[in-house]
Structure formats: C-alpha cells, structure tokens
Design a protein around this motif. Structure first.
Motif, short mmCIF file in Angstrom:
data_model
loop_
_atom_site.label_atom_id
_atom_site.label_comp_id
_atom_site.label_asym_id
_atom_site.label_seq_id
_atom_site.Cartn_x
_atom_site.Cartn_y
_atom_site.Cartn_z
N VAL A 162 -24.52 -29.45 -7.89
CA VAL A 162 -25.11 -28.49 -6.96
C VAL A 162 -24.32 -27.18 -6.98
N SER A 163 -25.03 -26.08 -7.12
CA SER A 163 -24.45 -24.74 -7.00
C SER A 163 -25.42 -23.87 -6.22
N VAL A 164 -24.89 -23.16 -5.24
CA VAL A 164 -25.66 -22.14 -4.52
C VAL A 164 -24.74 -20.93 -4.43
N VAL A 165 -24.99 -19.93 -5.26
CA VAL A 165 -24.07 -18.80 -5.38
C VAL A 165 -24.82 -17.49 -5.20
N GLY A 166 -24.10 -16.49 -4.69
CA GLY A 166 -24.72 -15.20 -4.40
C GLY A 166 -24.12 -14.06 -5.19
N ASP A 167 -24.79 -12.91 -5.11
CA ASP A 167 -24.30 -11.71 -5.80
C ASP A 167 -23.64 -10.72 -4.85
N GLY A 168 -23.51 -11.10 -3.58
CA GLY A 168 -22.89 -10.22 -2.60
C GLY A 168 -23.84 -9.22 -1.99
N ALA A 169 -25.08 -9.20 -2.48
CA ALA A 169 -26.06 -8.24 -1.96
C ALA A 169 -27.29 -8.94 -1.39
N GLY A 170 -27.16 -10.23 -1.09
CA GLY A 170 -28.24 -10.94 -0.45
C GLY A 170 -29.07 -11.84 -1.33
N ALA A 171 -28.81 -11.83 -2.65
CA ALA A 171 -29.55 -12.70 -3.57
C ALA A 171 -28.68 -13.91 -3.91
N PHE A 172 -29.32 -15.08 -4.03
CA PHE A 172 -28.61 -16.30 -4.35
C PHE A 172 -29.31 -17.02 -5.50
N ALA A 173 -28.51 -17.73 -6.30
CA ALA A 173 -29.05 -18.58 -7.36
C ALA A 173 -28.74 -20.02 -7.01
N VAL A 174 -29.72 -20.89 -7.20
CA VAL A 174 -29.62 -22.29 -6.79
C VAL A 174 -29.77 -23.19 -8.01
N HIS A 175 -28.95 -24.25 -8.05
CA HIS A 175 -28.97 -25.18 -9.19
C HIS A 175 -28.68 -26.58 -8.68
N VAL A 176 -29.45 -27.58 -9.16
CA VAL A 176 -29.21 -28.98 -8.79
C VAL A 176 -29.83 -29.90 -9.84
N HIS A 177 -29.18 -31.04 -10.08
CA HIS A 177 -29.77 -32.12 -10.87
C HIS A 177 -30.29 -33.16 -9.89
N CYS A 178 -31.56 -33.53 -10.00
CA CYS A 178 -32.15 -34.44 -9.02
C CYS A 178 -33.37 -35.14 -9.61
N ASP A 179 -33.94 -36.06 -8.83
CA ASP A 179 -35.19 -36.72 -9.21
C ASP A 179 -36.40 -36.16 -8.47
N ASP A 180 -36.17 -35.64 -7.26
CA ASP A 180 -37.26 -35.15 -6.41
C ASP A 180 -37.35 -33.63 -6.50
N ILE A 181 -38.18 -33.15 -7.41
CA ILE A 181 -38.32 -31.70 -7.61
C ILE A 181 -38.83 -31.04 -6.34
N GLY A 182 -39.86 -31.61 -5.76
CA GLY A 182 -40.48 -31.02 -4.58
C GLY A 182 -39.50 -30.86 -3.44
N ALA A 183 -38.66 -31.89 -3.21
CA ALA A 183 -37.70 -31.82 -2.11
C ALA A 183 -36.67 -30.71 -2.35
N ALA A 184 -36.26 -30.52 -3.61
CA ALA A 184 -35.28 -29.48 -3.92
C ALA A 184 -35.86 -28.10 -3.65
N ILE A 185 -37.13 -27.90 -3.98
CA ILE A 185 -37.76 -26.60 -3.74
C ILE A 185 -38.06 -26.41 -2.26
N GLU A 186 -38.53 -27.47 -1.60
CA GLU A 186 -38.82 -27.38 -0.16
C GLU A 186 -37.56 -27.06 0.64
N ALA A 187 -36.42 -27.57 0.21
CA ALA A 187 -35.17 -27.26 0.90
C ALA A 187 -34.89 -25.76 0.84
N GLY A 188 -35.26 -25.11 -0.27
CA GLY A 188 -35.10 -23.67 -0.38
C GLY A 188 -36.09 -22.92 0.49
N ILE A 189 -37.32 -23.43 0.56
CA ILE A 189 -38.34 -22.78 1.38
C ILE A 189 -37.93 -22.77 2.85
N GLU A 190 -37.24 -23.81 3.29
CA GLU A 190 -36.84 -23.90 4.69
C GLU A 190 -35.80 -22.86 5.09
N VAL A 191 -35.09 -22.30 4.13
CA VAL A 191 -34.01 -21.35 4.47
C VAL A 191 -34.23 -19.97 3.87
#
Length: 520
Positions: free
Chosen positions: A254-283
């Motif tokens: 898992v990596s959630v990293v930013g550029d200091g200007a409000g943009a973030f890049a997200v990375h994860v290895h998982c089995d549930d693609i939908g849950a990983a994307i939905e977690a991003g939609i929630e925030v």
C-alpha cells in the motif's frame, strides 16, 4: 567537476537518467522478483521518469527549486508500480528541501535534500522490507559526508548506493533464491549514477546491468491477484489517512503519496478491485484508474521478445517452430510488406528476424524499418542460410540481457560455415571449371568449390573441404528428393574420416538446394 547543482545541470541529470533507464529497462524487468515477480520494475521506473521529464519539458523553470518541483509533480502524475511511487517520493523529498527560488545547491544543501528524500520515500511504504529501494537509499544517504562540495557528496553517495545494492542479494530470501539484486534498488543506482556523471565530468561508477534472475517468470509470487493504481483529487491529509488504513485491510504493498499541492497517487495489491476504488471514492475523486492482473501481465512480459524465422516451406518451418521461433513461410519470395506484417503479428515489442537467405536479408531490413515506425524494436540478424538461422536460434536465451542475446546469436550465425549442393540446370563456366546440366555443384559460403557427377560423392567431398579447417558439429538439411539412404552413408563416412564430428540430419522439404550443411 561541479561544485553546485543548478537548474541546467538538474535538467541534464533528468535527461541522462531517462536515457539510462531506457537502456536498462529490460535488464531491470528481468531481475524483478520482489515484492511481486511481475517483471515490470524497469518499465514502471521508465514510465515514471518519462512523465517527470515531460512535465519539466512543458514548464519554464529557471531555478533549481523549480526544476525539482516539476520533476516531482510529473513523476507523481505518471507514477507506475511500487518503484514508480518511490521514485516520485524521492524526487518530492529533494524538492521539499530546496526552496523554489533557489538557483543552485552546494554539497551541504544537497545532502539535506537527500535526507529529506529518504524520509519522504520511507513514509510512502506501509510495510518496508530490507534489501529494497529504501535500503539502498538509506545506505547512500548515511554515507553523505559533511562537505560543501557537491562532487564530494555525490561521489560518496553513489558509491555507497552501488555497495548497498550488491548487499541486497543477501538481505531478501527471494533475491538470494533468484541470485539477483533488487530491481528497484538497481533503478535508484541508475538514477544516482546519472547524477554522478553530470557532476563528475561524465564519470560513471555503477557496474554493468545485472544478469537475469533464475526464478520462474510464470510465478508472480503475490498473495493477491491484482495491482490497483489511481490518482486522487479533492481530498486532504486526514481523509488520505483513512484511505491508507482501508487499503491495508484489503491487501498489501500500500502506498498513498502526495505531491504537496493536493494531488495523491494510490497503489495497492489486492483481490477486490471494486473495494479498493470505492475506498478512494469515499475520501476524494479517483481518476486515471489502472488495474493490472498479475497473471496476464506475466503473459505479456513473456511475449515482449520474439524470434521470427523465414522458411521456404512448412517442413523447415516446423523445425524452427520446434525451437521456439515464430515462422513465416515463403523463403526468398517474401516481400518486405509480408515480413513487416509478420513482425507486427508476433505481438512482441522486441523482434529478432532470421531471414535465412542472403537475398531476403535486404527486404527484411526494409520491413524492419517499417515495423519500427509502427512501434516495434526490430533487429535483423544476417543469416544467409537456414543452417545459420538454426545455429543462432540454438543459443537464443530470453532470460539473458537483450543486447547480449543478440550478440550471441549473431556470433553463432557468423561462426557457422555454410555449404550447399545444387543441381546445375544449364551449362556454365564456374571458378572450378565448366559444368553441364545435371552436374552437382558444391558451394561453400556462396562460392562454387567443386563439380561432381554424383550427389553422395559430392557430399563427402564438400564435407572434407569444410572440415579441413576444423569443426565439431555438422547440421545437414536434406531436400525431400534426396535418397533416404544418404544420411546413413554420410554418418558412416564421418565415423571413419572425422570421428570427432557429430552429424545431425533434418528433413528440409522444398529447399533451394539438394542438401545444405552447417559446420560449427
């Protein structure tokens, strides 16, 4: 030697690092065994570096601080995989420590920037492991001396990184088992070596690209099936923290990293693609979503390089196919367009073409140029005969560094002397006398060396001539009209006259000659 790093020097560093990562992409991909043996670390680093340099090229920065910020911003926007995330955070850490208006950095400021880069990269990984990018970076930064001179700092840091990379082989069981160093660590060494070359008058200290690993490329080794990546906007640090915790509950890496200007890049290895994307939609607002299935990626990696062999008919084509080559039937009559289409049809990025005919080589080169325009990397090996093509294919090793493999194949083909027996269809004057229709003509490397009235006798005489300068293996391709007893006769003859030589005979179908010899 540079005593300080300025904007122009930083731009040269970025360009050289990109060039070196381009050259080493395949080598780094092939030693990628941790955290997932998916064979893409070199590709991910290259894509990230390309994005960083593209952002810099589109900007109009005139300060060192501005250049570093653009590189960090572009790297995060195009970060791919674990290694790309870490490279983006390495660049962001440098940028955070150098004021945007700073025109240059001496050794002391750059040392501080490196410390910031290590801290930023380490925070990007939820579960750091020894023997990785972070290990190499940590040892490199720890070796930075208390000096005002940039060249002194960069030299010490780069040499420490090279030493730390070698140590990764013993720090991770996966690396020890495969007999390789860490792929991400190698990428970092390449980036630091590029800086060393810019600062220290072109001098490079990194060793040659590493050899390929010994692991099974079909086993990616992850507990999970997918890699999910996306950019996240319209969020803040508190919500990003919740996202990180949610992703840790879904998978690893898992990596959630930013550029200091409000943009973030997200990375994860998982089995549930939908849950990983939905977690991003929630925030926040996920975009530029990328999902990779590891097994499919491995299949793609295995198709990255192909060998295309030209053959006169299906009989010889089956022989090349049995050795692992893609086959194009048609022989000397093939057009450049057909060869180009066959190159593209392999689906491989890198294609080695074996024309297996002296006249066909020129058209193969034309086809290669057309295929390059279509996005393929094509090399035509000058195989003037199928026996040379078989010799080249025998030493082909997809696990070897691509440039070394091509050299090995070319050397094997060049070291194979070729002989042919043909039937004269008209009276003619040759270098060895006048021939008449029905005579057997013997050729060595394209030159007539004998005229005979009997095929078996001509074959024995041609072998004697070719073996006069030595040889251990004779490969014979026989036309379908050759008597079935000829291979046995030749084997018996060689057993009596050249017992040290091994003979291997194959059916050649509709060869352009009655018999072809290759002597290695």
């Amino acid at each position: 030697m540079l005593r300080t790093l300025n904007a122009a020097a930083a731009r040269r560093w970025a360009d050289l690092a990109l060039a070196l990562l381009t050259a080493e992409r395949d080598a780094i991909d092939r030693i990628n065994v941790f955290p997932v043996a998916d064979g893409d670390t070199g590709t991910n680093l290259l894509q990230t570096a390309r994005s960083a340099v593209a952002a810099l090229d589109e900007s109009d920065c005139h300060t060192l601080g501005g250049v570093l910020r653009e590189l960090a911003r572009g790297a995060l926007a195009g970060a791919s995989g674990n290694s790309g995330m870490l490279l983006s955070q390495f660049l962001r850490g440098l940028a955070d420590q150098v004021p945007e208006e700073a025109a240059d950095a001496d050794g002391a400021l750059f040392r501080d920037a490196l410390r910031g880069a290590e801290e930023r990269a380490r925070r990007a990984v939820a579960e750091p492991a020894p023997g990785t990018f972070l290990s190499v970076l940590g040892e490199a930064v720890a070796a930075a001396p208390e000096s005002q001179r940039l060249d002194v700092v960069v030299r010490a840091v780069t040499r420490a990184a090279v030493k730390a990379l070698a140590a990764t082989r013993e720090q991770l069981p996966a690396l020890s088992a495969a007999g390789v160093v860490d792929a991400g660590g190698r990428g970092l060494v390449v980036v630091l070596d590029a800086l060393h070359a810019v600062v220290c008058d072109g001098e490079r200290v990194a060793p040659d690209a590493p050899a390929a690993g010994g692991g099974d490329p079909g086993e990616h080794g992850s507990r999970y099936e997918y890699e999910v990546m996306y950019l996240l906007a319209d969020t803040d640090s508190e919500r990003v923290g919740r996202l990180r915790e949610a992703l840790l509950g879904l998978g690893d890496c898992v990596s959630v990293v930013g550029d200091g200007a409000g943009a973030f890049a997200v990375h994860v290895h998982c089995d549930d693609i939908g849950a990983a994307i939905e977690a991003g939609i929630e925030v926040g607002r996920p975009h530029r979503i990328k999902v990779v299935r590891f097994v499919a990626q491995q299949e793609e990696v295995s198709r990255r390089t192909a060998v295309l062999a030209c053959a006169p008919d299906a009989v010889l084509g089956d022989l090349f196919a049995a050795e692992g080559a893609e086959v194009l039937i048609g022989g000397a009559g093939l057009s450049a367009d057909r060869i180009r289409d066959a190159v593209c049809a392999t689906g491989a990025v890198h294609v080695i073409v074996l024309p297996n005919d002296a006249e066909l080589a020129r058209r193969a080169e034309q086809a290669a140029g057309q295929a390059v325009d279509a996005g393929h990397d094509v090399v035509v090996l000058p195989t003037a005969s199928p026996v040379q093509g078989l010799a080249a294919l025998a030493v082909h090793d997809p696990g070897r560094r691509r440039s070394d493999d091509q050299v090995a194949m070319a050397e094997a083909a060049a070291a194979t002397r070729r002989g042919e027996l043909c039937i004269a269809d008209a009276e003619a004057l040759t270098w060895v006398g006048r021939c008449r229709p029905g005579d057997v003509l013997g050729f060595v490397d394209g030159e007539v060396v004998l005229i005979h009235d009997d095929l078996a006798g001509a074959a024995r005489e041609l072998l004697d001539r070719m073996l006069a300068t030595g040889g251990e293996l004779v490969t014979a391709l026989l036309h379908e009209q050759v008597p079935e007893s000829l291979p046995e006769q030749l084997e018996e003859y060689l057993r009596r006259t050249h017992p040290e030589v091994e003979l291997v005979c194959y059916p050649g179908g509709q060869l352009g000659a009655r018999l072809m010899f290759g002597v290695e």
